[in-house]
Design a protein around this motif. Structure first.
Motif, PDB file in Angstrom:
ATOM      1  N   MET A 452       0.829  -1.200   0.000  1.00  0.00           N
ATOM      2  CA  MET A 452       0.000   0.000   0.000  1.00  0.00           C
ATOM      3  C   MET A 452       0.872   1.262   0.000  1.00  0.00           C
ATOM      4  O   MET A 452       0.614   2.218  -0.726  1.00  0.00           O
ATOM      5  CB  MET A 452      -0.917  -0.005   1.239  1.00  0.00           C
ATOM      6  N   THR A 453       1.934   1.220   0.817  1.00  0.00           N
ATOM      7  CA  THR A 453       2.847   2.382   0.840  1.00  0.00           C
ATOM      8  C   THR A 453       3.483   2.607  -0.525  1.00  0.00           C
ATOM      9  O   THR A 453       3.607   3.731  -1.015  1.00  0.00           O
ATOM     10  CB  THR A 453       3.939   2.148   1.891  1.00  0.00           C
ATOM     11  N   ALA A 454       3.903   1.465  -1.176  1.00  0.00           N
ATOM     12  CA  ALA A 454       4.546   1.576  -2.491  1.00  0.00           C
ATOM     13  C   ALA A 454       3.580   2.120  -3.535  1.00  0.00           C
ATOM     14  O   ALA A 454       3.961   2.900  -4.422  1.00  0.00           O
ATOM     15  CB  ALA A 454       5.065   0.205  -2.928  1.00  0.00           C
ATOM     16  N   ASN A 455       2.293   1.719  -3.455  1.00  0.00           N
ATOM     17  CA  ASN A 455       1.303   2.215  -4.420  1.00  0.00           C
ATOM     18  C   ASN A 455       1.130   3.723  -4.291  1.00  0.00           C
ATOM     19  O   ASN A 455       1.015   4.450  -5.293  1.00  0.00           O
ATOM     20  CB  ASN A 455      -0.034   1.513  -4.201  1.00  0.00           C
ATOM     21  N   GLU A 456       1.105   4.188  -3.037  1.00  0.00           N
ATOM     22  CA  GLU A 456       0.952   5.623  -2.845  1.00  0.00           C
ATOM     23  C   GLU A 456       2.141   6.381  -3.427  1.00  0.00           C
ATOM     24  O   GLU A 456       1.989   7.428  -4.061  1.00  0.00           O
ATOM     25  CB  GLU A 456       0.811   5.927  -1.344  1.00  0.00           C
ATOM     26  N   GLU A 457       3.369   5.830  -3.223  1.00  0.00           N
ATOM     27  CA  GLU A 457       4.554   6.495  -3.779  1.00  0.00           C
ATOM     28  C   GLU A 457       4.527   6.468  -5.301  1.00  0.00           C
ATOM     29  O   GLU A 457       4.935   7.421  -5.963  1.00  0.00           O
ATOM     30  CB  GLU A 457       5.815   5.808  -3.262  1.00  0.00           C
ATOM     31  N   MET A 458       4.029   5.344  -5.882  1.00  0.00           N
ATOM     32  CA  MET A 458       3.968   5.250  -7.339  1.00  0.00           C
ATOM     33  C   MET A 458       2.981   6.268  -7.916  1.00  0.00           C
ATOM     34  O   MET A 458       3.185   6.811  -9.004  1.00  0.00           O
ATOM     35  CB  MET A 458       3.564   3.833  -7.745  1.00  0.00           C
ATOM     36  N   VAL A 459       1.880   6.542  -7.189  1.00  0.00           N
ATOM     37  CA  VAL A 459       0.919   7.540  -7.663  1.00  0.00           C
ATOM     38  C   VAL A 459       1.585   8.913  -7.733  1.00  0.00           C
ATOM     39  O   VAL A 459       1.454   9.647  -8.719  1.00  0.00           O
ATOM     40  CB  VAL A 459      -0.320   7.556  -6.740  1.00  0.00           C
ATOM     41  N   ARG A 460       2.335   9.252  -6.630  1.00  0.00           N
ATOM     42  CA  ARG A 460       3.021  10.552  -6.622  1.00  0.00           C
ATOM     43  C   ARG A 460       4.062  10.626  -7.732  1.00  0.00           C
ATOM     44  O   ARG A 460       4.204  11.636  -8.428  1.00  0.00           O
ATOM     45  CB  ARG A 460       3.680  10.785  -5.259  1.00  0.00           C
ATOM     46  N   SER A 461       4.817   9.499  -7.913  1.00  0.00           N
ATOM     47  CA  SER A 461       5.860   9.494  -8.949  1.00  0.00           C
ATOM     48  C   SER A 461       5.254   9.620 -10.336  1.00  0.00           C
ATOM     49  O   SER A 461       5.818  10.266 -11.224  1.00  0.00           O
ATOM     50  CB  SER A 461       6.666   8.192  -8.863  1.00  0.00           C
ATOM     51  N   GLN A 614      -4.489   6.189 -12.895  1.00  0.00           N
ATOM     52  CA  GLN A 614      -5.830   5.724 -12.546  1.00  0.00           C
ATOM     53  C   GLN A 614      -5.801   4.259 -12.109  1.00  0.00           C
ATOM     54  O   GLN A 614      -6.462   3.870 -11.140  1.00  0.00           O
ATOM     55  CB  GLN A 614      -6.756   5.907 -13.778  1.00  0.00           C
ATOM     56  N   ARG A 615      -4.986   3.443 -12.800  1.00  0.00           N
ATOM     57  CA  ARG A 615      -4.909   2.014 -12.434  1.00  0.00           C
ATOM     58  C   ARG A 615      -4.279   1.841 -11.053  1.00  0.00           C
ATOM     59  O   ARG A 615      -4.663   0.932 -10.292  1.00  0.00           O
ATOM     60  CB  ARG A 615      -4.081   1.267 -13.476  1.00  0.00           C
ATOM     61  N   LEU A 616      -3.287   2.669 -10.691  1.00  0.00           N
ATOM     62  CA  LEU A 616      -2.677   2.562  -9.363  1.00  0.00           C
ATOM     63  C   LEU A 616      -3.701   2.849  -8.267  1.00  0.00           C
ATOM     64  O   LEU A 616      -3.680   2.220  -7.200  1.00  0.00           O
ATOM     65  CB  LEU A 616      -1.509   3.539  -9.256  1.00  0.00           C
ATOM     66  N   ASP A 617      -4.619   3.757  -8.484  1.00  0.00           N
ATOM     67  CA  ASP A 617      -5.654   4.036  -7.483  1.00  0.00           C
ATOM     68  C   ASP A 617      -6.545   2.808  -7.275  1.00  0.00           C
ATOM     69  O   ASP A 617      -6.912   2.462  -6.149  1.00  0.00           O
ATOM     70  CB  ASP A 617      -6.505   5.231  -7.939  1.00  0.00           C
ATOM     71  N   ASP A 618      -6.897   2.096  -8.357  1.00  0.00           N
ATOM     72  CA  ASP A 618      -7.722   0.891  -8.234  1.00  0.00           C
ATOM     73  C   ASP A 618      -6.999  -0.194  -7.451  1.00  0.00           C
ATOM     74  O   ASP A 618      -7.591  -0.910  -6.630  1.00  0.00           O
ATOM     75  CB  ASP A 618      -8.090   0.380  -9.639  1.00  0.00           C
ATOM     76  N   VAL A 619      -5.668  -0.366  -7.713  1.00  0.00           N
ATOM     77  CA  VAL A 619      -4.897  -1.403  -7.010  1.00  0.00           C
ATOM     78  C   VAL A 619      -4.838  -1.104  -5.523  1.00  0.00           C
ATOM     79  O   VAL A 619      -4.928  -2.006  -4.680  1.00  0.00           O
ATOM     80  CB  VAL A 619      -3.478  -1.492  -7.618  1.00  0.00           C
TER      81      VAL A 619
END
Length: 691
Positions: A452-461, A614-619
């Motif tokens: 979950m932490t990695a997904n949030e960082e990927m959204v920002r990146s 958008q896909r990162l938010d769904d994951v």
């Protein structure tokens, strides 16, 4: 006493005939006699060989000394000839006059006088092939007589040996044969004496004397000297290269033997050639130079006389071998055969037949005593075997009953132990799997948090990458405009450099015309000098004018050559510039295309990064739901693990008690089986004996 009449199984041990006592005694006697004969013969042969080598070595060294002394006299003669030039005042005065001569006639007179001096020396000694004077002053030219060639003077003055002559400053230096030749054009090998001719008054040298002598004329002084069959006399330098040899093809090559490096060491030694053959080498250094006279004789030729001793030794060894064979046969008949027969009886007794007895005739020696001892031993062994057989039968009966009782007890204990162990293993396995499931649940939970932490960082990146793509697209547009301007400037530069290249070609043509004018001026000046010389004293003034014209023409030619060199360098650099620009132009075209492609890639990345965000938010939403389910699974696995551990502890206590009972029963069975096996083995062993 009970006798057993079972058939005896033969177990005769096969013996290697070459390891028997008889063969060993024969080999010892044969080898001792043969070794003594061969050793004495070879020592005599070796001693004779050493004496022959010593005598021939001394005689060869004396001969080499005499020949070397004669050659030293010959070399001293050539050095004395060069000394005549060194101390000849007339020669030095003439060479100085030649150096200071201002007109061609004076130079001609001085050159002719020096040539006559050289010619006189050359004709007075037939062994001198040619004499060459190498000038040390720029105004002087080389002078040669005989077969010497002045055209090679400049080449000879660049060699290493010429520099060594200069370093000696008036001393003599002997030049070894050169692959490129010396002063003459002959292909025959030759040596040369070099000397710097210093003026004793002014201490100044105008010439270096090079006097060439054929190697063949040196070899003639020792051609009739023969040290022995297959001998060879040659002259070597300190590096071991041939200076003179009977075979002219060897001159300049490496000798097959290695001599001491110190030139003061002289003598005669036995040396090994590169092919492995030995030669006796006698050598002595010359007084005139660091060369050696070396005489070699094959050692094989020297020791031919000693081969007779070797042949006699071989014949004597053959007779000694026949005598040793006769003595060995007698030893086999009297000693080896009785021992072999007694050995066969012992092997038959060892195989189980205790009724065998020795029947050797009475002999008053150790073999007869050994036979009697063997008979007494067999009688005692027979009595012992009867007693042991009776005891073994009683022990065997008792062991059978004990073994059967122990086997039944052990079988019951084993069945109980197996059942208990299966229960304990099942409980232990369940506990381990429960703990493992619980650990995996906690591990998955921690991994979910990290995801979950990695997904949030990927959204920002992803957002940052999208902004960077927009900025990169703007920069790529500006870069495309600058690249097109650079391409236009490069095309204009190529056109201007081509025009400059045409201009340098016109300059070269003008320089060719000026160069032709300079050559014609030189020719006119030379003609004027000739006409002035014909006119005598009346034409001296005109000769001065001609000289000035020639000097001006030479200066003009030098200036034209300098300008031509500069123009040629400019033309070459222009050509290189055109080539570089021609190569760079296609690269600019490729750069423009690459920039366009990169701009398209930036636009594509910018569009795809929006969908990726958008896909990162769904994951991230799916992982949050999965974390709730994992918490429920971890709590259930903890309860199962506690129950499994309690069951496993109870099962292990029961299995431990059953295992102890099984161990006791199995130990009792093993002891019974061992007793039974020992009893049966003892009985089977005793049945093999024939009593």
């Amino acid at each position: 006493m009970k006798s057993v009449n079972n058939p005896v199984v033969s177990a005769t041990i096969s013996i290697n005939p070459f390891k028997s006592v008889g063969i060993k005694l024969f080999l010892i006697i044969f080898g001792s006699i043969l070794a003594c004969v061969i050793t004495i013969g070879m020592l005599a042969y070796s001693k004779t060989k050493d004496i022959v080598e010593t005598k021939v070595s001394d005689a060869s060294f004396q001969t080499i000394n005499q020949v070397a002394d004669n050659l030293d006299i010959v070399f001293k003669t050539y050095e004395d000839i060069s000394m005549q030039f060194l101390v000849d005042k007339d020669f030095h005065d003439t060479s100085s006059a030649l150096l200071n001569a201002e007109d061609e006639y004076s130079k001609f007179e001085a050159t002719k006088k020096i040539t006559d001096m050289l010619q006189y020396i050359s004709l007075s000694n037939d062994s001198i092939k040619g004499i060459l004077l190498l000038p040390l002053q720029e105004k002087l030219k080389p002078i040669a007589v005989g077969n010497a060639d002045t055209s090679r003077a400049a080449e000879l003055m660049e060699t290493d040996w010429f520099k060594k002559i200069m370093d000696l400053n008036g001393g003599t230096y002997w030049v070894e044969p050169q692959s490129t030749g010396l002063a003459t054009a002959s292909q025959l090998p030759s040596i040369a004496l070099g000397r710097q001719l210093n003026n004793s008054v002014t201490s100044r040298a105008n010439y270096v004397l090079l006097m060439e002598i054929p190697v063949e004329s040196i070899s003639e002084h020792y051609s009739d000297v023969v040290l022995g069959d297959g001998s060879e006399l040659s002259i070597l330098d300190m590096e071991g290269n041939y200076i003179a040899s009977n075979d002219s093809a060897l001159i300049g090559t490496q000798a097959p033997i290695t001599l001491p490096v110190d030139p003061e060491v002289n003598g005669a030694d036995t040396l090994a050639k590169r092919d492995g053959n030995e030669v006796l080498a006698a050598y002595r250094s010359f007084h005139a130079m660091d060369w050696r006279l070396v005489g070699t004789i094959p050692v094989q030729e020297l020791v031919k006389a000693a081969h007779v001793i070797r042949d006699v030794t071989l014949v004597t060894a053959l007779l000694a071998a026949l005598i040793a064979i006769a003595i060995g046969y007698l030893v086999i008949l009297t000693i080896a055969r009785p021992i072999v027969k007694l050995s066969e009886l012992m092997e038959e007794g060892a195989s189980g037949n205790l009724t065998v007895r020795s029947t050797l005739k009475k002999r008053r020696d150790e073999i007869f005593r050994l036979s009697e001892s063997f008979n007494r031993m067999m009688v005692q062994i027979s009595e012992l075997a009867n007693q042991t057989t009776q005891s073994a039968e009683q022990v065997l009966a008792t062991a059978g009953e004990l073994t059967e009782s122990s086997r039944r007890t052990a079988l019951s204990a084993r069945e109980i132990s197996v059942a208990t162990e299966e229960i304990a293993k099942g409980a232990t396995s369940l506990a381990m799997e429960s703990e493992r499931g619980s650990d995996l649940s906690f591990h998955i939970q921690s991994q979910m948090k990290e995801v979950m932490t990695a997904n949030e960082e990927m959204v920002r990146s992803a957002g940052e990458v999208e902004l960077a793509s927009k900025s990169g697209t703007d920069h790529m547009g500006a870069l495309m405009q600058k690249t097109e301007r650079t391409e236009n400037m490069t095309r204009a530069m190529v056109e201007k450099v081509d025009a400059l290249k045409d201009s340098t070609t016109s300059i070269v043509k003008i320089l060719d015309v000026l160069n032709n004018l300079t050559k014609q001026t030189n020719i006119l000046s030379l003609n004027a000098t000739i006409e002035a010389a014909r006119a005598g004293a009346a034409g001296k003034g005109f000769m001065v004018v001609a000289d000035e014209i020639r000097q001006l023409a030479d200066q003009s030619k030098q200036s034209i050559d300098i300008v031509a060199g500069i123009t040629e360098r400019i033309s070459g650099e222009i050509e290189e510039t055109v080539n570089v620009l021609s190569e760079a132009y296609p690269l600019f075209r490729e750069q423009v295309e690459s920039v366009k492609e990169a701009n398209g890639i930036f636009l594509s990345v910018q569009g795809q990064m929006g969908g990726f965000q958008q896909r990162l938010d769904d994951v991230t939403s799916s992982v949050a739901e999965l974390e709730k389910s994992q918490n429920v699974l971890a709590e259930a696995m903890t309860n199962v693990s506690a129950v499994a551990e309690e069951s496993s502890a109870t099962s292990e206590e029961v299995a431990s008690l059953s295992s102890e009972q099984l161990n006791v029963s199995e130990g009792l069975v093993k002891l019974s089986e061992q007793l039974d096996a020992v009893s049966r083995g003892l009985k089977e062993t005793l049945t093999k004996f024939k009593l």
